[in-house]
Write a protein that holds these residues in place. Structure first.
Motif, PDB file in Angstrom:
ATOM      1  N   GLN A  99       0.434  -1.201  -0.094  1.00 15.45           N
ATOM      2  CA  GLN A  99       0.322  -0.360  -0.430  1.00 15.45           C
ATOM      3  C   GLN A  99       0.633   1.113  -0.534  1.00 15.45           C
ATOM      4  OE1 GLN A  99      -2.475  -0.380   3.467  1.00 15.45           O
ATOM      5  NE2 GLN A  99      -3.831  -0.870   2.507  1.00 15.45           N
ATOM      6  N   VAL A 100       1.181   1.615   1.374  1.00  9.09           N
ATOM      7  CA  VAL A 100       2.218   2.832   1.241  1.00  9.09           C
ATOM      8  C   VAL A 100       3.542   2.438   2.260  1.00  9.09           C
ATOM      9  CG1 VAL A 100       2.529   5.227   2.674  1.00  9.09           C
ATOM     10  CG2 VAL A 100       0.025   4.287   1.480  1.00  9.09           C
ATOM     11  N   GLN A 101       4.642   3.132   1.632  1.00 10.71           N
ATOM     12  CA  GLN A 101       5.631   3.125   2.175  1.00 10.71           C
ATOM     13  C   GLN A 101       6.493   4.300   2.435  1.00 10.71           C
ATOM     14  OE1 GLN A 101       5.329   1.134  -1.662  1.00 10.71           O
ATOM     15  NE2 GLN A 101       4.385  -0.608   0.204  1.00 10.71           N
ATOM     16  N   LEU A 102       7.506   4.147   3.756  1.00  8.78           N
ATOM     17  CA  LEU A 102       7.619   5.264   4.314  1.00  8.78           C
ATOM     18  C   LEU A 102       9.524   4.950   4.046  1.00  8.78           C
ATOM     19  CD1 LEU A 102       5.524   7.066   6.790  1.00  8.78           C
ATOM     20  CD2 LEU A 102       5.808   7.052   4.517  1.00  8.78           C
ATOM     21  N   VAL A 103      10.635   5.022   2.986  1.00 12.00           N
ATOM     22  CA  VAL A 103      11.326   5.356   3.525  1.00 12.00           C
ATOM     23  C   VAL A 103      12.218   6.412   3.935  1.00 12.00           C
ATOM     24  CG1 VAL A 103      13.697   4.475   1.719  1.00 12.00           C
ATOM     25  CG2 VAL A 103      11.322   3.320   2.236  1.00 12.00           C
ATOM     26  N   GLU A 104      13.458   6.534   5.271  1.00 13.80           N
ATOM     27  CA  GLU A 104      13.633   7.102   5.759  1.00 13.80           C
ATOM     28  C   GLU A 104      15.035   6.884   5.391  1.00 13.80           C
ATOM     29  OE1 GLU A 104      11.207   6.925   9.430  1.00 13.80           O
ATOM     30  OE2 GLU A 104      12.762   5.393   9.470  1.00 13.80           O
ATOM     31  N   SER A 105      16.047   8.324   5.745  1.00 14.65           N
ATOM     32  CA  SER A 105      17.787   8.244   5.606  1.00 14.65           C
ATOM     33  C   SER A 105      18.467   9.397   6.017  1.00 14.65           C
ATOM     34  CB  SER A 105      18.059   7.987   3.288  1.00 14.65           C
ATOM     35  OG  SER A 105      17.268   9.838   3.328  1.00 14.65           O
ATOM     36  N   GLY A 106      19.508   8.743   6.121  1.00  9.20           N
ATOM     37  CA  GLY A 106      20.257  10.467   6.894  1.00  9.20           C
ATOM     38  C   GLY A 106      20.817  10.060   8.576  1.00  9.20           C
ATOM     39  N   GLY A 107      20.478   8.865   9.138  1.00  5.81           N
ATOM     40  CA  GLY A 107      20.777   8.957  10.883  1.00  5.81           C
ATOM     41  C   GLY A 107      21.863   9.014  10.657  1.00  5.81           C
ATOM     42  N   GLY A 108      22.512   8.666  11.676  1.00  6.95           N
ATOM     43  CA  GLY A 108      24.234   8.525  11.634  1.00  6.95           C
ATOM     44  C   GLY A 108      24.843   9.026  13.236  1.00  6.95           C
ATOM     45  N   LEU A 109      25.989   8.648  13.347  1.00  7.73           N
ATOM     46  CA  LEU A 109      26.538   9.538  14.850  1.00  7.73           C
ATOM     47  C   LEU A 109      27.666  10.944  14.472  1.00  7.73           C
ATOM     48  CD1 LEU A 109      27.914   8.860  16.968  1.00  7.73           C
ATOM     49  CD2 LEU A 109      30.072   7.914  16.057  1.00  7.73           C
ATOM     50  N   VAL A 110      26.879  11.595  15.380  1.00 11.24           N
ATOM     51  CA  VAL A 110      27.272  12.801  14.672  1.00 11.24           C
ATOM     52  C   VAL A 110      28.170  13.414  16.719  1.00 11.24           C
ATOM     53  CG1 VAL A 110      25.482  14.142  15.250  1.00 11.24           C
ATOM     54  CG2 VAL A 110      27.026  15.432  14.114  1.00 11.24           C
ATOM     55  N   GLN A 111      28.880  14.345  16.382  1.00  4.67           N
ATOM     56  CA  GLN A 111      29.926  14.800  17.353  1.00  4.67           C
ATOM     57  C   GLN A 111      28.429  15.683  18.380  1.00  4.67           C
ATOM     58  OE1 GLN A 111      33.231  16.401  17.155  1.00  4.67           O
ATOM     59  NE2 GLN A 111      34.541  13.829  17.210  1.00  4.67           N
ATOM     60  N   PRO A 112      27.985  16.552  19.632  1.00 11.40           N
ATOM     61  CA  PRO A 112      28.102  16.979  20.143  1.00 11.40           C
ATOM     62  C   PRO A 112      28.035  18.651  19.779  1.00 11.40           C
ATOM     63  CG  PRO A 112      28.942  15.276  22.130  1.00 11.40           C
ATOM     64  CD  PRO A 112      29.527  15.068  20.844  1.00 11.40           C
ATOM     65  N   GLY A 113      26.744  18.992  19.394  1.00 18.01           N
ATOM     66  CA  GLY A 113      26.568  20.282  18.220  1.00 18.01           C
ATOM     67  C   GLY A 113      27.415  20.646  16.718  1.00 18.01           C
ATOM     68  N   GLY A 114      26.860  18.880  16.520  1.00 18.11           N
ATOM     69  CA  GLY A 114      26.961  18.539  15.560  1.00 18.11           C
ATOM     70  C   GLY A 114      25.417  18.631  14.256  1.00 18.11           C
ATOM     71  N   SER A 115      25.549  18.616  13.008  1.00 19.70           N
ATOM     72  CA  SER A 115      24.153  18.250  12.718  1.00 19.70           C
ATOM     73  C   SER A 115      23.989  16.969  11.879  1.00 19.70           C
ATOM     74  CB  SER A 115      23.921  19.597  11.434  1.00 19.70           C
ATOM     75  OG  SER A 115      24.523  21.464  12.269  1.00 19.70           O
ATOM     76  N   LEU A 116      22.206  17.343  11.782  1.00 23.09           N
ATOM     77  CA  LEU A 116      21.874  15.919  10.884  1.00 23.09           C
ATOM     78  C   LEU A 116      20.672  16.176   9.965  1.00 23.09           C
ATOM     79  CD1 LEU A 116      22.871  12.532  12.764  1.00 23.09           C
ATOM     80  CD2 LEU A 116      24.317  13.563  10.711  1.00 23.09           C
ATOM     81  N   ARG A 117      21.009  16.077   8.456  1.00 29.52           N
ATOM     82  CA  ARG A 117      19.127  15.690   8.493  1.00 29.52           C
ATOM     83  C   ARG A 117      18.406  14.701   7.850  1.00 29.52           C
ATOM     84  NH1 ARG A 117      17.728  17.678   1.774  1.00 29.52           N
ATOM     85  NH2 ARG A 117      15.855  19.459   2.213  1.00 29.52           N
ATOM     86  N   LEU A 118      17.945  14.463   8.045  1.00 28.62           N
ATOM     87  CA  LEU A 118      16.182  13.380   7.645  1.00 28.62           C
ATOM     88  C   LEU A 118      15.735  13.763   6.473  1.00 28.62           C
ATOM     89  CD1 LEU A 118      15.971  11.650  12.122  1.00 28.62           C
ATOM     90  CD2 LEU A 118      17.662  11.140  10.419  1.00 28.62           C
ATOM     91  N   SER A 119      15.772  12.901   6.475  1.00 28.68           N
ATOM     92  CA  SER A 119      14.529  12.385   4.878  1.00 28.68           C
ATOM     93  C   SER A 119      13.901  11.293   5.103  1.00 28.68           C
ATOM     94  CB  SER A 119      15.103  12.700   3.207  1.00 28.68           C
ATOM     95  OG  SER A 119      16.160  13.637   3.365  1.00 28.68           O
ATOM     96  N   CYS A 120      12.612  11.081   4.217  1.00 26.29           N
ATOM     97  CA  CYS A 120      11.409  10.058   4.082  1.00 26.29           C
ATOM     98  C   CYS A 120      10.567  10.723   3.322  1.00 26.29           C
ATOM     99  CB  CYS A 120      10.588  10.308   5.362  1.00 26.29           C
ATOM    100  SG  CYS A 120       9.141   9.401   5.963  1.00 26.29           S
ATOM    101  N   ALA A 121      10.456   9.906   2.124  1.00 27.10           N
ATOM    102  CA  ALA A 121       9.845   9.586   1.336  1.00 27.10           C
ATOM    103  C   ALA A 121       8.623   8.961   1.361  1.00 27.10           C
ATOM    104  CB  ALA A 121      10.414   9.218   0.102  1.00 27.10           C
ATOM    105  N   ALA A 122       7.324   9.395   1.474  1.00 27.72           N
ATOM    106  CA  ALA A 122       6.593   8.406   1.013  1.00 27.72           C
ATOM    107  C   ALA A 122       5.934   8.114  -0.914  1.00 27.72           C
ATOM    108  CB  ALA A 122       5.658   8.705   1.061  1.00 27.72           C
TER     109      ALA A 122
END
Length: 122
Positions: free
Chosen positions: A1-24
């Motif tokens: 029916q419907v799938q949600l696929v995430e990406s963008g996680g990981g390990l980062v130091q305090p103060g750092g940045s990450l961007r998560l994405s999720c496509a339906a």
């Protein structure tokens, strides 16, 4: 029916940045609210941020001013820009969408992604 696929996680130091994405994808007529939830070890899953189809947003107090949620309706994709990350942001992050599904009929249903790990550590 419907799938949600995430990406963008990981390990980062305090103060750092990450961007998560999720496509339906799938049998989607329309998407109402999309959002991000997180679950830390030993804790319940909790809302981090959500955004309506019109662009209205809500954030949990602990991430206000550091995280930004956005979406691309044409791509059925939601993003979470996470800045100034802290160790307490460490969790599995789950994407969520409230979707109008097309099968032999139409109905609204909630869908979740598989989760992506975010670890903030030095």
């Amino acid at each position: 029916q419907v799938q949600l696929v995430e990406s963008g996680g990981g390990l980062v130091q305090p103060g750092g940045s990450l961007r998560l994405s999720c496509a339906a994808s799938g049998s989607i007529i329309s998407i109402s609210t999309m959002g991000w939830y997180r679950q830390a070890p030993g804790k319940q899953r909790a809302m981090v941020a959500r955004i309506t189809s019109g662009g209205s947003t809500n954030y949990v107090d602990s991430v206000k001013g550091r995280f930004t949620i956005s979406r691309d309706n044409a791509k059925s994709t939601v993003y979470l820009q996470m800045n100034s990350l802290k160790p307490e942001d460490t969790a599995v992050y789950y994407c969520y969408a409230n979707v109008l599904v097309l099968t032999t009929t139409q109905y609204w249903a909630d869908f979740w992604g598989q989760g992506t790990q975010v670890t903030v550590s030095s």
